[in-house]
Design a protein around this motif. Sequence first.
Motif, PDB file in Angstrom:
ATOM      1  N   ASP A   1     -41.455 -46.742  94.890  1.00 36.80           N
ATOM      2  CA  ASP A   1     -42.620 -46.689  94.051  1.00 36.80           C
ATOM      3  C   ASP A   1     -42.389 -47.592  92.780  1.00 36.80           C
ATOM      4  O   ASP A   1     -43.303 -48.351  92.497  1.00 36.80           O
ATOM      5  CB  ASP A   1     -42.365 -45.360  93.359  1.00 36.80           C
ATOM      6  CG  ASP A   1     -42.841 -44.242  94.526  1.00 36.80           C
ATOM      7  OD1 ASP A   1     -43.407 -44.504  95.477  1.00 36.80           O
ATOM      8  OD2 ASP A   1     -42.897 -43.126  94.066  1.00 36.80           O
ATOM      9  N   LEU A   2     -41.114 -47.611  92.240  1.00 28.79           N
ATOM     10  CA  LEU A   2     -40.859 -48.550  90.947  1.00 28.79           C
ATOM     11  C   LEU A   2     -41.083 -49.967  91.369  1.00 28.79           C
ATOM     12  O   LEU A   2     -41.510 -50.690  90.371  1.00 28.79           O
ATOM     13  CB  LEU A   2     -39.379 -48.478  90.716  1.00 28.79           C
ATOM     14  CG  LEU A   2     -39.190 -47.044  89.879  1.00 28.79           C
ATOM     15  CD1 LEU A   2     -37.687 -46.824  89.363  1.00 28.79           C
ATOM     16  CD2 LEU A   2     -40.084 -46.760  88.640  1.00 28.79           C
ATOM     17  N   ALA A   3     -40.548 -50.566  92.561  1.00 28.20           N
ATOM     18  CA  ALA A   3     -40.642 -51.812  92.819  1.00 28.20           C
ATOM     19  C   ALA A   3     -42.111 -52.188  92.881  1.00 28.20           C
ATOM     20  O   ALA A   3     -42.688 -53.230  92.477  1.00 28.20           O
ATOM     21  CB  ALA A   3     -39.918 -52.336  94.027  1.00 28.20           C
ATOM     22  N   ILE A   4     -43.203 -51.420  93.625  1.00 28.29           N
ATOM     23  CA  ILE A   4     -44.320 -51.515  93.774  1.00 28.29           C
ATOM     24  C   ILE A   4     -45.065 -51.682  92.459  1.00 28.29           C
ATOM     25  O   ILE A   4     -45.873 -52.672  92.166  1.00 28.29           O
ATOM     26  CB  ILE A   4     -45.112 -50.264  94.662  1.00 28.29           C
ATOM     27  CG1 ILE A   4     -44.528 -50.689  96.051  1.00 28.29           C
ATOM     28  CG2 ILE A   4     -46.409 -50.497  94.534  1.00 28.29           C
ATOM     29  CD1 ILE A   4     -44.908 -49.189  96.726  1.00 28.29           C
ATOM     30  N   LEU A   5     -44.760 -50.927  91.645  1.00 27.06           N
ATOM     31  CA  LEU A   5     -45.477 -50.738  90.331  1.00 27.06           C
ATOM     32  C   LEU A   5     -45.143 -51.994  89.392  1.00 27.06           C
ATOM     33  O   LEU A   5     -45.926 -52.629  88.758  1.00 27.06           O
ATOM     34  CB  LEU A   5     -45.205 -49.321  89.569  1.00 27.06           C
ATOM     35  CG  LEU A   5     -46.021 -48.271  90.179  1.00 27.06           C
ATOM     36  CD1 LEU A   5     -45.409 -46.940  89.430  1.00 27.06           C
ATOM     37  CD2 LEU A   5     -47.590 -48.321  90.394  1.00 27.06           C
ATOM     38  N   ARG A   6     -43.621 -52.294  89.271  1.00 27.77           N
ATOM     39  CA  ARG A   6     -43.369 -53.414  88.604  1.00 27.77           C
ATOM     40  C   ARG A   6     -43.330 -54.782  88.915  1.00 27.77           C
ATOM     41  O   ARG A   6     -43.461 -55.785  88.375  1.00 27.77           O
ATOM     42  CB  ARG A   6     -41.712 -53.005  88.305  1.00 27.77           C
ATOM     43  CG  ARG A   6     -41.544 -51.822  87.422  1.00 27.77           C
ATOM     44  CD  ARG A   6     -40.160 -51.525  87.488  1.00 27.77           C
ATOM     45  NE  ARG A   6     -39.761 -50.333  86.385  1.00 27.77           N
ATOM     46  CZ  ARG A   6     -38.462 -49.804  86.475  1.00 27.77           C
ATOM     47  NH1 ARG A   6     -37.536 -50.118  87.332  1.00 27.77           N
ATOM     48  NH2 ARG A   6     -38.316 -48.813  85.404  1.00 27.77           N
ATOM     49  N   GLU A   7     -43.282 -55.102  90.477  1.00 29.49           N
ATOM     50  CA  GLU A   7     -43.229 -56.317  90.843  1.00 29.49           C
ATOM     51  C   GLU A   7     -44.279 -56.973  91.689  1.00 29.49           C
ATOM     52  O   GLU A   7     -44.512 -58.017  91.762  1.00 29.49           O
ATOM     53  CB  GLU A   7     -42.096 -56.308  91.987  1.00 29.49           C
ATOM     54  CG  GLU A   7     -40.797 -55.824  91.040  1.00 29.49           C
ATOM     55  CD  GLU A   7     -39.405 -55.632  92.220  1.00 29.49           C
ATOM     56  OE1 GLU A   7     -39.548 -56.095  93.398  1.00 29.49           O
ATOM     57  OE2 GLU A   7     -38.566 -55.182  91.665  1.00 29.49           O
TER      58      GLU A   7
ATOM     59  N   GLY B   1     -54.238 -44.583  89.994  1.00 30.05           N
ATOM     60  CA  GLY B   1     -52.927 -44.392  89.937  1.00 30.05           C
ATOM     61  C   GLY B   1     -52.094 -44.346  91.131  1.00 30.05           C
ATOM     62  O   GLY B   1     -52.165 -45.559  92.095  1.00 30.05           O
ATOM     63  N   LEU B   2     -51.161 -43.624  91.324  1.00 28.93           N
ATOM     64  CA  LEU B   2     -50.122 -43.779  92.700  1.00 28.93           C
ATOM     65  C   LEU B   2     -49.994 -42.357  93.283  1.00 28.93           C
ATOM     66  O   LEU B   2     -49.861 -41.258  92.657  1.00 28.93           O
ATOM     67  CB  LEU B   2     -48.961 -44.232  91.880  1.00 28.93           C
ATOM     68  CG  LEU B   2     -47.787 -44.364  92.861  1.00 28.93           C
ATOM     69  CD1 LEU B   2     -47.847 -45.657  93.673  1.00 28.93           C
ATOM     70  CD2 LEU B   2     -46.115 -44.068  92.010  1.00 28.93           C
ATOM     71  N   SER B   3     -50.021 -42.657  94.512  1.00 32.36           N
ATOM     72  CA  SER B   3     -49.540 -41.620  95.433  1.00 32.36           C
ATOM     73  C   SER B   3     -48.430 -41.862  96.005  1.00 32.36           C
ATOM     74  O   SER B   3     -48.058 -42.765  96.925  1.00 32.36           O
ATOM     75  CB  SER B   3     -50.684 -41.296  96.643  1.00 32.36           C
ATOM     76  OG  SER B   3     -50.040 -40.487  97.634  1.00 32.36           O
ATOM     77  N   GLY B   4     -47.160 -41.377  95.113  1.00 34.75           N
ATOM     78  CA  GLY B   4     -45.921 -41.708  95.144  1.00 34.75           C
ATOM     79  C   GLY B   4     -45.044 -40.911  95.909  1.00 34.75           C
ATOM     80  O   GLY B   4     -45.375 -39.676  96.733  1.00 34.75           O
ATOM     81  N   LYS B   5     -43.689 -41.108  95.964  1.00 32.10           N
ATOM     82  CA  LYS B   5     -42.598 -40.208  96.766  1.00 32.10           C
ATOM     83  C   LYS B   5     -41.401 -39.991  95.691  1.00 32.10           C
ATOM     84  O   LYS B   5     -40.486 -39.340  96.254  1.00 32.10           O
ATOM     85  CB  LYS B   5     -42.287 -40.841  98.047  1.00 32.10           C
ATOM     86  CG  LYS B   5     -43.405 -41.166  98.967  1.00 32.10           C
ATOM     87  CD  LYS B   5     -42.869 -41.766 100.224  1.00 32.10           C
ATOM     88  CE  LYS B   5     -44.216 -41.839 101.156  1.00 32.10           C
ATOM     89  NZ  LYS B   5     -43.948 -42.170 102.572  1.00 32.10           N
ATOM     90  N   THR B   6     -41.486 -40.481  94.544  1.00 34.25           N
ATOM     91  CA  THR B   6     -40.376 -40.235  93.569  1.00 34.25           C
ATOM     92  C   THR B   6     -40.785 -39.962  92.119  1.00 34.25           C
ATOM     93  O   THR B   6     -41.841 -40.041  91.766  1.00 34.25           O
ATOM     94  CB  THR B   6     -39.494 -41.502  93.370  1.00 34.25           C
ATOM     95  OG1 THR B   6     -40.461 -42.646  92.789  1.00 34.25           O
ATOM     96  CG2 THR B   6     -39.103 -42.314  94.706  1.00 34.25           C
TER      97      THR B   6
END
Length: 270
Positions: free
Chosen positions: A139-145, A165-170
């Motif tokens: 999740d974080l890498a996707i949103l930040r990078e 938004g995000l359908s995430g896992k963390t």
Amino acid sequence: MIKTLHDLHRPLGSTGLTVSPLGLGTVKFGRDQGVKYPNGFRIPDDFEARQLLNQARELGINLIDTAPAYGTSEERLGPLLRGQRNDWVIVSKVGEEFENGQSRHDFSSAHTRFSVERSLKRLETDRIDLVLVHSDGNDLAILRETGIYETLAALKEEGKIGAYGLSGKTVEGGLLALEQGDCAMVTYNLNEQAEKPVLDYAARHTKGILIKKALASGHVCLASGIDPVRASFELLFSHPGVCSAIVGTINPVHLAHNVAMAATVIRQLR
């Protein structure tokens, strides 16, 4: 009297969208490979799918959840929803493709834009109300990078999508998704409650929350005499951050039961 959700719609955070407390998930409209349900199923034909959509609408459901990764779901929904566009809040996704029985992910700006344009064509609409990033878990890498949120923000400015938004896992991904976007889709059910901090944040900041796997994909096991659907909805709808829970049933009896139970629980919690 048949219990419905018509008078129980609520805001999806501060998106301006108003949604039913249950949404209809449509993975089973288009894909029967690589899905984690306890029992097999047959993809409904057009008549059955149309009947289910009509039933959902009559029961007060106005939220429909689809994705490119749901096989032929988007392509089928376009014709099935003709003439009904303003009756539905449509949620789709970007980032995951499902081809030849395999998932692959692409979070690039180019693919994100391509994916949204393709979804617009498939769904036969000029806007998608909410687009979520279909995370692979990073999740974080996707949103930040990857720049994916920036691309979605541009598509929102262009009027092609209403919110993102995000359908995430963390937990960390869900929190960042809400800080920078409109909505998060999180797993929250009787078996898994690790992402509760995302719900708490959403409640404090008027952000949208959609619940996936609300019924643990049919895997909830409770003591005899306890209705797992009722217990699940009591957990979900007692949390002020929850806007809507996505249920993916293609069984008309289950759908009616879910709606009746959700309506009963929400009214008792008021």
